[in-house]
Design an enzyme around this catalytic site. Sequence first.
Site, PDB file in Angstrom:
ATOM      1  N   SER A 119       0.704   5.608  18.319  1.00 19.27           N
ATOM      2  CA  SER A 119      -0.725   5.766  18.572  1.00 19.27           C
ATOM      3  C   SER A 119      -1.302   7.004  17.900  1.00 19.27           C
ATOM      4  O   SER A 119      -2.508   7.219  17.948  1.00 19.27           O
ATOM      5  CB  SER A 119      -0.976   5.843  20.080  1.00 19.27           C
ATOM      6  OG  SER A 119      -0.112   6.774  20.692  1.00 19.27           O
ATOM      7  N   HIS A 140      -0.801  -1.092  15.587  1.00 18.40           N
ATOM      8  CA  HIS A 140      -1.157  -0.410  16.825  1.00 18.40           C
ATOM      9  C   HIS A 140      -1.861  -1.407  17.752  1.00 18.40           C
ATOM     10  O   HIS A 140      -3.043  -1.676  17.610  1.00 18.40           O
ATOM     11  CB  HIS A 140      -2.053   0.793  16.532  1.00 18.40           C
ATOM     12  CG  HIS A 140      -2.389   1.594  17.739  1.00 18.40           C
ATOM     13  ND1 HIS A 140      -3.557   2.315  17.848  1.00 18.40           N
ATOM     14  CD2 HIS A 140      -1.726   1.788  18.912  1.00 18.40           C
ATOM     15  CE1 HIS A 140      -3.585   2.916  19.014  1.00 18.40           C
ATOM     16  NE2 HIS A 140      -2.489   2.612  19.675  1.00 18.40           N
ATOM     17  N   GLU A 152      -4.871  -2.497  15.394  1.00 18.13           N
ATOM     18  CA  GLU A 152      -5.215  -1.523  14.362  1.00 18.13           C
ATOM     19  C   GLU A 152      -4.058  -1.483  13.368  1.00 18.13           C
ATOM     20  O   GLU A 152      -2.933  -1.153  13.736  1.00 18.13           O
ATOM     21  CB  GLU A 152      -5.402  -0.154  15.030  1.00 18.13           C
ATOM     22  CG  GLU A 152      -6.299   0.789  14.308  1.00 18.13           C
ATOM     23  CD  GLU A 152      -6.539   2.072  15.116  1.00 18.13           C
ATOM     24  OE1 GLU A 152      -7.544   2.739  14.839  1.00 18.13           O
ATOM     25  OE2 GLU A 152      -5.727   2.411  16.012  1.00 18.13           O
TER      26      GLU A 152
END
Length: 282
Positions: A119, A140, A152
């Site tokens: 992250s 992500h 992501e």
Amino acid sequence: MAITRIGVIGAGTMGNGITQTFARHGFQVTMVDTSPQALENGLAAIRASLAKLEKKALLSPADTALTLSNIATAGSLAALAGCELVVEAATENATIKESIFRELARLLPAEAILASNTSSISLTRIAAWVERPERVVGMHFMNPVPLMPLVEIIRALQTDDATHQQVHALAVELGKTPVTVKDGPGFVSNRILMPMINEAVFALYENLASAEDIDTVMKLGMNHPIGPLALADLIGLDTCLAIMNILHDEFRDSKYRACPLLAQMVAAGRLGRKSGKGFYSY
């Protein structure tokens, strides 16, 4: 290269959610964790999640059975040797991740894709740990993984077009909406989200309002589905602190300084939902 066999490293909240999502869409998934208890807990979480979806008529009993049949577990990375894609979802610690990626690079075929669910840690840094950095990419996922539509996708400086295209297409196959971002501290999601959560912790630290009232302001005034302090409890306060520390170290900007209260709560073991107590009790 066709991707049919997936490895997921980590059986925690993100790891078991990623495992469930891939298995639900027909992939053979091996979930790896060095802790037998974590594997047991991860499988229990998957079963509970599938039961909830079945109760809401979003899955049939046959779908649940098929999903579970697609999942295997293992206590060693060696079990991933035949995978075409591995998603690392271990704790947010660069030293641990480096050890994992170096071992994966040794075990997996040269054409395999090495993805990280990190992250906040730089994908360019992660890619530099392996011999074929062009096959490293960030995937992500958002929590809870089976329900949240965003993935992501982070391109390391070294990530090649073929790897990016494969992972982008795979995210779509999972029913997700992929958004590609450049490699940068916190990417887009946590570069925006974590300072907001940290500021909410500062508001509590400075006694501006109670945790409940701070969250109510954001829910009713800003139309957020969950308040920032409740969200921090869901994410894990240790994860929030780790991300804030990475942002602060990378940008060297005081606006990313973690609130002392956040650090104190982590030191006290009050990590949120996973420990039973954070800004709220569970």
